[in-house]
Design a protein around this motif. Structure first.
Motif, mmCIF file in Angstrom:
data_model
loop_
_atom_site.group_PDB
_atom_site.id
_atom_site.type_symbol
_atom_site.label_atom_id
_atom_site.label_comp_id
_atom_site.label_asym_id
_atom_site.label_seq_id
_atom_site.Cartn_x
_atom_site.Cartn_y
_atom_site.Cartn_z
ATOM 1 N N ILE A 53 0.823 -1.212 0.000
ATOM 2 C CA ILE A 53 0.000 0.000 0.000
ATOM 3 C C ILE A 53 0.857 1.263 0.000
ATOM 4 C CG2 ILE A 53 -1.747 1.288 1.306
ATOM 5 C CD1 ILE A 53 -2.659 -1.476 2.431
ATOM 6 N N CYS A 54 0.535 2.154 -0.929
ATOM 7 C CA CYS A 54 1.183 3.456 -1.016
ATOM 8 C C CYS A 54 0.109 4.474 -1.398
ATOM 9 C CB CYS A 54 2.303 3.418 -2.051
ATOM 10 S SG CYS A 54 3.563 4.678 -1.829
ATOM 11 N N SER A 61 4.439 0.717 -4.638
ATOM 12 C CA SER A 61 3.554 -0.414 -4.307
ATOM 13 C C SER A 61 3.398 -1.357 -5.493
ATOM 14 C CB SER A 61 2.185 0.100 -3.841
ATOM 15 O OG SER A 61 1.642 1.016 -4.786
ATOM 16 N N THR A 86 -4.315 5.016 -1.247
ATOM 17 C CA THR A 86 -5.367 5.761 -0.550
ATOM 18 C C THR A 86 -6.196 6.550 -1.556
ATOM 19 O OG1 THR A 86 -3.809 7.579 -0.146
ATOM 20 C CG2 THR A 86 -4.043 5.922 1.577
ATOM 21 N N MET A 148 3.066 -1.352 4.157
ATOM 22 C CA MET A 148 3.036 0.072 3.835
ATOM 23 C C MET A 148 4.371 0.478 3.209
ATOM 24 S SD MET A 148 0.033 0.128 5.105
ATOM 25 C CE MET A 148 -0.454 1.844 4.920
ATOM 26 N N ALA A 153 1.385 7.107 3.316
ATOM 27 C CA ALA A 153 0.238 6.204 3.457
ATOM 28 C C ALA A 153 0.214 5.588 4.850
ATOM 29 C CB ALA A 153 0.285 5.114 2.389
ATOM 30 N N ASP A 154 1.394 5.280 5.379
ATOM 31 C CA ASP A 154 1.480 4.683 6.711
ATOM 32 C C ASP A 154 0.900 5.622 7.760
ATOM 33 O OD1 ASP A 154 2.051 2.672 8.472
ATOM 34 O OD2 ASP A 154 4.222 2.992 8.486
ATOM 35 N N CYS A 157 -3.109 6.260 7.073
ATOM 36 C CA CYS A 157 -4.011 5.103 7.140
ATOM 37 C C CYS A 157 -3.816 4.412 8.480
ATOM 38 C CB CYS A 157 -3.728 4.115 6.018
ATOM 39 S SG CYS A 157 -4.303 4.645 4.425
ATOM 40 N N ARG A 166 0.147 -5.632 10.023
ATOM 41 C CA ARG A 166 0.512 -4.388 9.351
ATOM 42 C C ARG A 166 2.025 -4.231 9.463
ATOM 43 N NH1 ARG A 166 -2.367 0.949 9.105
ATOM 44 N NH2 ARG A 166 -0.783 2.545 8.681
ATOM 45 N N SER A 168 5.451 -1.918 8.240
ATOM 46 C CA SER A 168 5.981 -0.692 7.643
ATOM 47 C C SER A 168 7.267 -1.025 6.883
ATOM 48 C CB SER A 168 6.260 0.346 8.737
ATOM 49 O OG SER A 168 6.789 1.526 8.153
#
Length: 207
Positions: A53-54, A61, A86, A148, A153-154, A157, A166, A168
């Protein structure tokens, strides 16, 4: 292994040449939770679902999704690899150009947010690369690790619904080199870094 024989020869050569021994200790510390997660799933004999996720799901990502899938396949891990952001933009053309320089065959169907088809294997379906939100219908709703790949994004979100873990794992954004004479070099450098770190995660010798 037989699985290697059915992969794109250029991609095999690239993976073989990646030196995951060059990864520095502080990056290994960041990689450890993801490595532990996929190893645990492997021992449980269940698929690991990874959602990278980015913010824009356009560069880092996408690179991580693709390399995680390909290198896990190379080493015989059973994973599903996804990506999201996001917000929806498109998979940046510079990211796609870097994949092509790495030896992938990429089909571009066109459109505002193209669903690129990236071929790496003669017996696998192409990887479909396009920008989407992390909770897109094509992404897992539960039993996945949210990885992440950017600090923005980290930070923005705080909750990824359905994620059982999750992690990082930020990478520097090659976007800062867009339209410079270093653009291609820096995109390939980021792609190679991500590929090397995925090799560290999935390389059986590391476990």
């Amino acid at each position: 292994p037989k699985r290697k024989l059915t992969m794109n020869i250029d991609v095999i050569d690239l993976i073989d040449k990646l030196d995951d021994n060059l990864i520095v200790d502080h990056r290994k510390d960041l990689l450890k939770p993801l490595r532990d997660y996929v190893v645990q799933k492997s021992k449980q004999k269940v698929e690991a679902n990874l959602n990278f996720i980015c913010t824009h799901n356009s560069r880092r990502s996408q690179l991580a999704q693709v390399w995680a899938k390909i290198i896990s396949d190379y080493y015989g891990f059973n994973i599903n690899s996804f990506s999201g952001g996001t917000q929806v933009t498109n998979c940046n053309r510079r990211t796609i150009a870097s994949f092509e320089r790495m030896g992938f065959k990429v089909k571009n169907p066109g459109g505002e947010n193209p669903h690129y088809e990236l071929t790496y294997h003669y017996k696998r379906r192409p990887i479909i690369v396009f920008s989407k939100t992390f909770d897109d219908e094509s992404n897992p709703k539960n039993n996945f690790a949210a990885v992440m790949t950017c600090t923005n994004a980290d930070e923005n979100c705080p909750i990824i619904s359905g994620a059982e873990k999750r992690i990082s794992l930020p990478f520097e954004d090659p976007k800062i080199y867009d339209n410079s004479n270093q653009e291609s070099e820096k995109y390939d450098e980021r792609s190679t870094q991500i590929a090397s770190e995925m090799k560290y995660i999935f390389n059986a010798r590391s476990h």
